[in-house]
Write an enzyme that holds these catalytic residues in place. Structure first.
Site, short mmCIF file in Angstrom:
data_model
loop_
_atom_site.label_atom_id
_atom_site.label_comp_id
_atom_site.label_asym_id
_atom_site.label_seq_id
_atom_site.Cartn_x
_atom_site.Cartn_y
_atom_site.Cartn_z
N GLU A 127 0.86 -1.19 0.00
CA GLU A 127 0.00 0.00 0.00
C GLU A 127 0.89 1.24 0.00
O GLU A 127 2.10 1.13 0.26
CB GLU A 127 -0.88 0.00 1.27
CG GLU A 127 -1.81 -1.18 1.34
CD GLU A 127 -2.80 -1.08 2.50
OE1 GLU A 127 -2.69 -0.13 3.30
OE2 GLU A 127 -3.68 -1.96 2.58
N GLY A 131 4.81 -0.78 2.62
CA GLY A 131 5.67 -1.49 1.67
C GLY A 131 6.48 -2.51 2.45
O GLY A 131 6.03 -3.64 2.67
N ARG A 268 34.64 -9.24 -30.04
CA ARG A 268 35.15 -7.86 -30.12
C ARG A 268 36.68 -7.84 -30.00
O ARG A 268 37.22 -8.48 -29.09
CB ARG A 268 34.51 -7.05 -28.98
CG ARG A 268 35.08 -5.69 -28.77
CD ARG A 268 34.61 -4.72 -29.83
NE ARG A 268 35.02 -3.36 -29.50
CZ ARG A 268 34.92 -2.36 -30.35
NH1 ARG A 268 34.42 -2.56 -31.56
NH2 ARG A 268 35.31 -1.15 -30.01
N GLY A 340 30.83 1.40 -24.80
CA GLY A 340 29.77 2.29 -25.28
C GLY A 340 28.57 1.52 -25.81
O GLY A 340 27.41 1.92 -25.64
N GLU A 363 9.10 -7.90 -3.57
CA GLU A 363 8.97 -9.10 -2.72
C GLU A 363 9.94 -9.06 -1.53
O GLU A 363 10.51 -10.08 -1.13
CB GLU A 363 9.08 -10.38 -3.55
CG GLU A 363 7.93 -10.44 -4.54
CD GLU A 363 7.43 -11.80 -4.92
OE1 GLU A 363 7.73 -12.77 -4.20
OE2 GLU A 363 6.73 -11.89 -5.94
N GLY A 364 10.08 -7.84 -0.98
CA GLY A 364 10.97 -7.63 0.16
C GLY A 364 12.31 -7.10 -0.31
O GLY A 364 13.04 -7.79 -1.02
N1 CAA Z 1 5.72 -17.33 8.28
C1 CAA Z 1 4.72 -17.39 9.19
N2 CAA Z 1 4.50 -16.42 10.10
C2 CAA Z 1 5.31 -15.35 10.06
C3 CAA Z 1 6.36 -15.21 9.13
C4 CAA Z 1 6.55 -16.26 8.22
N3 CAA Z 1 7.52 -16.21 7.30
N4 CAA Z 1 6.98 -14.03 9.32
C5 CAA Z 1 6.36 -13.44 10.35
N5 CAA Z 1 5.35 -14.25 10.79
C6 CAA Z 1 4.44 -14.02 11.91
C7 CAA Z 1 5.22 -13.90 13.21
O1 CAA Z 1 5.46 -15.16 13.79
C8 CAA Z 1 4.31 -13.04 14.05
O2 CAA Z 1 3.28 -13.86 14.58
P1 CAA Z 1 2.75 -13.65 16.10
O3 CAA Z 1 2.26 -12.26 16.21
O4 CAA Z 1 1.70 -14.69 16.25
O5 CAA Z 1 3.93 -13.89 16.97
C9 CAA Z 1 3.67 -12.12 13.02
O6 CAA Z 1 3.78 -12.78 11.78
C10 CAA Z 1 4.34 -10.77 12.95
O7 CAA Z 1 5.70 -11.02 12.65
P2 CAA Z 1 6.82 -9.91 12.78
O8 CAA Z 1 6.76 -9.29 14.14
O9 CAA Z 1 8.11 -10.52 12.34
O10 CAA Z 1 6.31 -8.84 11.73
P3 CAA Z 1 6.95 -7.45 11.29
O11 CAA Z 1 5.90 -6.43 11.30
O12 CAA Z 1 8.22 -7.19 12.03
O13 CAA Z 1 7.27 -7.71 9.72
C11 CAA Z 1 8.58 -8.40 7.87
C12 CAA Z 1 8.05 -8.73 9.26
C13 CAA Z 1 9.42 -9.62 7.50
C14 CAA Z 1 9.45 -7.17 7.84
C15 CAA Z 1 7.39 -8.25 6.86
O14 CAA Z 1 6.67 -7.06 7.11
C16 CAA Z 1 7.83 -8.27 5.42
O15 CAA Z 1 8.05 -9.34 4.84
N6 CAA Z 1 7.97 -7.08 4.76
C17 CAA Z 1 8.23 -7.04 3.33
C18 CAA Z 1 6.96 -7.09 2.55
C19 CAA Z 1 7.15 -7.63 1.16
O16 CAA Z 1 7.95 -8.50 0.89
N7 CAA Z 1 6.31 -7.15 0.24
C20 CAA Z 1 6.29 -7.65 -1.10
C21 CAA Z 1 5.05 -7.21 -1.77
S1 CAA Z 1 4.48 -8.37 -2.96
C22 CAA Z 1 5.35 -8.10 -4.38
O17 CAA Z 1 6.31 -7.38 -4.43
C23 CAA Z 1 4.83 -8.90 -5.52
C24 CAA Z 1 5.12 -8.34 -6.85
O18 CAA Z 1 4.27 -7.74 -7.47
C25 CAA Z 1 6.40 -8.64 -7.49
#
Ligand code: CAA
Length: 380
Positions: A127, A131, A268, A340, A363-364
């Site tokens: 959103e 991100g 080349r 070039g 994707e992160g």
């Molecule tokens: N599997 C299962 N559960 C998970 C998990 C995983 N891999 N990662 C986290 N969780 C769970 C945790 O266990 C936790 O659960 P509880 O509350 O029950 O304990 C909960 O989720 C929250 O976890 P965190 O405290 O670790 O969460 P956070 O807010 O610190 O965020 C983060 C973690 C890894 C930074 C995450 O926000 C993230 O991955 N951010 C990046 C987002 C991303 O990759 N976006 C890509 C968009 S899609 C895209 O790009 C597609 C495209 O078009 C190409």
């Protein structure tokens, strides 16, 4: 350990390579320059089965393993990452998400459409303000008993226009923060969905990327995936697999640039000899080859772990971090080797360098991969 590929895996790789080198290569520069959606290529690739690669045969897919999937994505990305990202989001996120977490009815209804390519899958998590901080969801999905009402904006959505099946993440219980988030299957043609303009991107210019606005969109209750409030964990689980797809894509971008640079260096001539005979160039190519091979081992390890039902979240983060950095380094060196000529479109390497950059972001980001890896190693 076994580093051999099966006959089937090699056949998939060859099929992908043949299509990419023979067909995608012909018009990739034109599609990139004019941001033309690869409509007939998507159709052809779905006929090869590549849009149902990870979907089980009982739902019309091919049911292949993740190594085959990574090999196919790598070969396609050597030529055109716009096609690869459409394929990756469709397979790793939407298709795999419905197959893994959907009900029997959801699978029967949506997977055959995705496997045949009749509908393309999109994944709507990001959103304007969510991100990297993916849990900060502002899109709401208010529970109205037998349906939900969705309102909000999603950003950077691959296949937003051309996609037919949206997998949408949204907040149902804001007080519960990430524990109040849900995931839904939403028909792209639902009333109340509008799109922002096509994003004019630096690279992967022919994939279809828009923001998506939801205004009082009605989603039937049976379209929620998983239990109430499972949406954030579902998204995180899916991204673990999505990152295998993106790391395979990065590997392909690096490989494509390397193959072009190697060919160029053998043809080349400067100072009376082919430039590969200059150590300055030969050593660059040696480093590129070594980096690609190292990244491939990490990508295939993550894919192997997934195939063997072992935890793969940290491995896929490591693979993505390394492979996307390798893609950036190798494409930059490929431009340098071309001199070039590398800076103009006809030689392809400048486009591959632009494509590489996006793999470090979506994707992160690389920083998010480091966060995931550092959290995992701190628990060891
Ligand atoms: N599997 C299962 N559960 C998970 C998990 C995983 N891999 N990662 C986290 N969780 C769970 C945790 O266990 C936790 O659960 P509880 O509350 O029950 O304990 C909960 O989720 C929250 O976890 P965190 O405290 O670790 O969460 P956070 O807010 O610190 O965020 C983060 C973690 C890894 C930074 C995450 O926000 C993230 O991955 N951010 C990046 C987002 C991303 O990759 N976006 C890509 C968009 S899609 C895209 O790009 C597609 C495209 O078009 C190409």
């Amino acid at each position: 350990m076994n580093f051999d590929y099966s006959e089937e895996q090699l056949m998939i790789k060859k099929t992908a390579r043949d299509y990419a080198q023979r067909e995608l290569f012909k018009d990739v520069i034109e599609r990139d320059t004019n941001a033309i959606y690869p409509v007939h290529h998507i159709k052809n690739i779905t006929e090869l089965g590549f849009f149902g690669m990870l979907i089980s045969p009982e739902y019309g897919g091919v049911g292949l393993d993740n190594i085959s999937y990574a090999l196919a994505l790598e070969e396609i990305s050597k030529v055109d990452s716009s096609v690869a990202v459409i394929m990756s989001v469709h397979n790793s996120l939407t298709g795999y998400g419905i197959e893994t977490f959907g009900t029997k009815e959801q699978k029967e209804k949506y997977l055959p459409l995705l496997a045949s390519g009749e509908k393309i899958g999109a994944f709507l998590l990001s959103e304007p303000e969510a991100g990297s901080d993916a849990s900060f969801q502002k899109t709401t999905a208010i529970d109205k008993g037998d349906h939900y009402i969705l309102n909000g904006i999603k950003n950077w959505i691959t296949s937003a226009n051309t996609g037919g099946v949206y997998l949408v993440i949204a907040q149902t219980w804001p007080d519960k923060l990430h524990k109040g988030i849900n995931a839904f299957i939403v028909d792209r043609n639902s009333a109340g969905i509008t799109l922002g303009p096509h994003e004019d991107k630096m690279g992967m210019r022919s994939s279809d990327t828009h923001s998506v606005m939801f205004t009082d969109v009605i989603v039937p209750k049976e379209n929620r995936i998983g239990e109430d409030c499972f949406g954030f964990k579902l998204a995180m689980k899916l991204l673990e697999g999505g990152r295998i797809g993106i790391s395979a894509q990065a590997l392909g971008i690096a490989g494509g640039a390397y193959e072009l640079a190697l060919k160029y260096a053998k043809e080349r001539k400067t100072f009376g000899t082919e430039i590969i005979n200059h150590q300055a160039v030969a050593f660059k190519l040696a480093e590129m080859a070594a980096q690609i091979e190292s990244a491939r081992l990490l990508v295939h390890k993550a894919a192997w772990l997934k195939d063997n039902h072992q935890p793969y979240g940290t491995a896929s983060a490591i693979a993505k971090l390394v492979a996307t950095d390798v893609a950036m380094k190798v494409t930059t060196e490929a431009v340098q080797i071309h001199g070039g000529y590398g800076y103009v479109k006809d030689y392809h390497v400048e486009r591959l360098m632009r494509e590489a950059k996006l793999t470090q972001i979506y994707e992160g980001t690389s920083e998010i991969q480091k966060l995931i890896i550092s959290r995992a190693i701190s628990k060891e």
